[in-house]
Design a protein around this motif. Structure first.
Motif, PDB file in Angstrom:
ATOM      1  N   LEU A 174       1.772   7.973  -1.217  1.00 30.38           N
ATOM      2  CA  LEU A 174       0.656   7.229  -1.792  1.00 30.38           C
ATOM      3  C   LEU A 174      -0.660   7.844  -1.348  1.00 30.38           C
ATOM      4  CD1 LEU A 174       1.810   3.519  -1.170  1.00 30.38           C
ATOM      5  CD2 LEU A 174       2.278   4.980  -3.151  1.00 30.38           C
ATOM      6  N   GLU A 175      -1.672   7.660  -2.180  1.00 26.30           N
ATOM      7  CA  GLU A 175      -3.028   8.048  -1.788  1.00 26.30           C
ATOM      8  C   GLU A 175      -3.508   7.086  -0.693  1.00 26.30           C
ATOM      9  OE1 GLU A 175      -4.710  10.613  -2.829  1.00 26.30           O
ATOM     10  OE2 GLU A 175      -3.316  11.290  -4.388  1.00 26.30           O
ATOM     11  N   LYS A 176      -4.198   7.634   0.288  1.00 22.98           N
ATOM     12  CA  LYS A 176      -4.618   6.845   1.440  1.00 22.98           C
ATOM     13  C   LYS A 176      -6.140   6.669   1.482  1.00 22.98           C
ATOM     14  CE  LYS A 176      -0.570   6.419   3.606  1.00 22.98           C
ATOM     15  NZ  LYS A 176      -0.008   5.174   4.153  1.00 22.98           N
ATOM     16  N   PRO A 177      -6.571   5.502   1.977  1.00 21.61           N
ATOM     17  CA  PRO A 177      -5.785   4.350   2.409  1.00 21.61           C
ATOM     18  C   PRO A 177      -5.183   3.610   1.217  1.00 21.61           C
ATOM     19  CG  PRO A 177      -8.113   3.839   2.540  1.00 21.61           C
ATOM     20  CD  PRO A 177      -8.023   5.302   2.185  1.00 21.61           C
ATOM     21  N   ALA A 178      -3.970   3.113   1.403  1.00 23.27           N
ATOM     22  CA  ALA A 178      -3.222   2.472   0.330  1.00 23.27           C
ATOM     23  C   ALA A 178      -3.146   0.968   0.545  1.00 23.27           C
ATOM     24  CB  ALA A 178      -1.809   3.050   0.250  1.00 23.27           C
ATOM     25  N   ILE A 179      -3.553   0.241  -0.489  1.00 19.49           N
ATOM     26  CA  ILE A 179      -3.443  -1.208  -0.513  1.00 19.49           C
ATOM     27  C   ILE A 179      -2.342  -1.542  -1.522  1.00 19.49           C
ATOM     28  CG2 ILE A 179      -4.634  -3.395  -0.988  1.00 19.49           C
ATOM     29  CD1 ILE A 179      -7.282  -1.714  -0.612  1.00 19.49           C
ATOM     30  N   PRO A 206     -14.282   5.137  -1.487  1.00 18.34           N
ATOM     31  CA  PRO A 206     -13.867   5.940  -2.642  1.00 18.34           C
ATOM     32  C   PRO A 206     -12.473   6.552  -2.526  1.00 18.34           C
ATOM     33  CG  PRO A 206     -15.523   7.096  -1.363  1.00 18.34           C
ATOM     34  CD  PRO A 206     -15.470   5.708  -0.824  1.00 18.34           C
ATOM     35  N   GLN A 207     -11.894   6.545  -1.330  1.00 12.70           N
ATOM     36  CA  GLN A 207     -10.554   7.110  -1.168  1.00 12.70           C
ATOM     37  C   GLN A 207      -9.454   6.054  -1.313  1.00 12.70           C
ATOM     38  OE1 GLN A 207     -10.390  10.441  -0.924  1.00 12.70           O
ATOM     39  NE2 GLN A 207     -12.629  10.323  -1.025  1.00 12.70           N
ATOM     40  N   ALA A 208      -9.824   4.794  -1.344  1.00 14.81           N
ATOM     41  CA  ALA A 208      -8.824   3.718  -1.379  1.00 14.81           C
ATOM     42  C   ALA A 208      -8.165   3.614  -2.753  1.00 14.81           C
ATOM     43  CB  ALA A 208      -9.475   2.390  -1.008  1.00 14.81           C
ATOM     44  N   HIS A 209      -6.875   3.292  -2.725  1.00 18.19           N
ATOM     45  CA  HIS A 209      -6.110   3.085  -3.951  1.00 18.19           C
ATOM     46  C   HIS A 209      -5.348   1.764  -3.851  1.00 18.19           C
ATOM     47  CE1 HIS A 209      -6.205   7.060  -6.184  1.00 18.19           C
ATOM     48  NE2 HIS A 209      -6.917   7.303  -5.090  1.00 18.19           N
ATOM     49  N   LEU A 210      -5.147   1.140  -5.012  1.00 19.39           N
ATOM     50  CA  LEU A 210      -4.427  -0.138  -5.089  1.00 19.39           C
ATOM     51  C   LEU A 210      -3.147   0.069  -5.879  1.00 19.39           C
ATOM     52  CD1 LEU A 210      -4.204  -3.230  -4.767  1.00 19.39           C
ATOM     53  CD2 LEU A 210      -5.619  -3.457  -6.833  1.00 19.39           C
ATOM     54  N   ALA A 257       4.842   2.800   3.057  1.00 16.57           N
ATOM     55  CA  ALA A 257       3.759   3.758   2.824  1.00 16.57           C
ATOM     56  C   ALA A 257       2.382   3.111   2.798  1.00 16.57           C
ATOM     57  CB  ALA A 257       4.004   4.492   1.504  1.00 16.57           C
ATOM     58  N   ALA A 258       2.329   1.796   2.618  1.00 17.14           N
ATOM     59  CA  ALA A 258       1.041   1.106   2.478  1.00 17.14           C
ATOM     60  C   ALA A 258       0.382   0.875   3.835  1.00 17.14           C
ATOM     61  CB  ALA A 258       1.244  -0.226   1.768  1.00 17.14           C
ATOM     62  N   ASP A 259      -0.942   0.907   3.837  1.00 16.47           N
ATOM     63  CA  ASP A 259      -1.703   0.551   5.034  1.00 16.47           C
ATOM     64  C   ASP A 259      -1.920  -0.961   5.097  1.00 16.47           C
ATOM     65  OD1 ASP A 259      -2.493   3.334   6.009  1.00 16.47           O
ATOM     66  OD2 ASP A 259      -3.198   3.379   3.939  1.00 16.47           O
TER      67      ASP A 259
END
Length: 377
Positions: A174-179, A206-210, A257-259
């Motif tokens: 997953l792209e990090k940080p991952a929600i 801007p780096q966070a992904h859901l 994988a999620a933060d």
């Protein structure tokens, strides 16, 4: 003990009610009880067979002709299996179990999973009513279910026969940080508020992904909401940072994988995904409603926010994303005190209810209790 579980189906589609019942049936058979499941069938039939659980096919679709046919089929199953306990997990099952009992000598148990449904009051037809959280028990008591019938057995899913050991799952990339959230695509699961909260914090992170893991009838509504946020030009394409990944048979791979794991439900009696997110080591943000606080040790294992409050949810997300030490703290807190969330504990407490009820039934105590209850009403 001869135990018969009644379900609408045993499909592997992420239905928490089905998952709880399948876990119980398999563990009870493993503990040398004679166990069977009645349902319209599904993928879990293979797992049930592996544990020696018989499956009787019964279509409980609510049409007049089908219900008449199902009633006859149910009576035949009871004559063949002769259960000591019939455990209904859904409304149609408890109605069948009570109304079609005739001269059968079984005790009827019902587990209330979704007490917010108006029909949940029908679960009170059972001799014992198991609530999956203290919040559910209090709600059912307010709705007129005699407290003598109510027993609380909080949901737990760790160690389930349906899953592997958590260390055996390979996390997805997953792209990090991952929600992430793992939930059915229903309005009551608060997916709309989660998307709105992400839209609020996305410009600053801007780096966070859901990642939205799950499927359901309202998915198109949420996809449209994600596309219409209006932030795509501001934060490098917001719609490209909200991922609808659909139903996943192994959601543990996303949880590992999620933060941050978020459960923004409007109503949720005792979600199985909370123990799974805790075991995976996610920092957890969830709404302070129904059985969710209990599953999070009353806020010791996760951050609780108000229901339907996307701003409060956004604030909690921003704090975790901006403070690595705080994020780590809540990831560590989630993994404390996990023993009570085991499926084995749920099974043992359920068997205790069966034994209590069967002993009383055999001695006439339960029948006497029912008379007293009816007299007092």
């Amino acid at each position: 003990m001869r135990i018969l579980h009644i379900l609408n189906h045993v499909r592997e589609i992420g239905n928490g009610i089905v998952n709880v019942a399948v876990d119980l049936a398999c563990l009870q058979a493993k503990n040398n009880h004679d166990v069977a499941v009645v349902s319209a069938g599904g993928e879990y039939e293979k797992l049930l067979l592996k544990y020696g659980v018989r499956h009787f096919e019964l279509d409980q679709t609510r049409t007049p002709i089908n219900l008449i046919n199902a009633a006859g089929r149910y009576r035949g199953i009871i004559r063949e299996f002769q259960p000591d306990i019939v455990h209904a997990h859904m409304m149609t099952g408890v109605v069948f179990g009570r109304c079609l009992k005739a001269n059968s000598n079984y005790a009827l148990v019902a587990t209330v999973h979704n007490e917010f449904q108006r029909s949940a009051v029908l679960m009170g037809l059972a001799d014992r009513v198991i609530a999956v959280s203290n919040a559910v028990a209090k709600s059912m008591a307010r709705r007129g279910i005699p407290e003598q019938k109510l027993r609380v057995i909080s949901n737990g899913t760790l160690g389930s026969v349906r899953t592997r050991n958590i260390q055996e799952y390979l996390p997805v990339e997953l792209e990090k940080p991952a929600i992430a959230t793992v939930a059915g695509m229903y309005q009551r699961k608060g997916i709309g508020e989660l998307i709105a909260a992400f839209a609020q914090i996305a410009p600053n992170f801007p780096q966070a992904h859901l990642y939205l893991v799950g499927d359901g009838p309202d998915r198109a509504i949420f996809e449209e909401k994600a596309q219409a946020t209006g932030f795509s030009d501001v934060c490098n394409g917001l719609h490209q940072r909200i991922h609808f990944v659909g139903f996943q048979p192994e959601p543990q791979r996303y949880l590992l994988a999620a933060d941050i794991f978020v459960l923004a439900s409007h109503r949720d009696p005792s979600p199985l995904v909370v123990p799974e997110a805790r075991e995976a080591g996610c920092a957890i943000i969830a709404t302070n409603v129904d059985g969710i606080p209990e599953a999070l040790d009353n806020g010791q294992a996760g951050i609780l926010v108000p229901v339907k409050d996307s701003s409060a949810l956004a604030d909690a997300l921003a704090k975790l994303l901006s403070q690595p030490h705080l994020l780590q703290h809540w990831q560590e807190q989630a993994q404390q005190n996990l023993d009570w969330l085991s499926v084995e504990r749920v099974n043992q407490e359920t068997l205790a209810v069966y034994s209590e009820l069967k002993m009383g039934w055999d001695s006439g105590v339960v029948k006497h209790l029912e008379v007293n209850i009816n007299t007092n009403q």
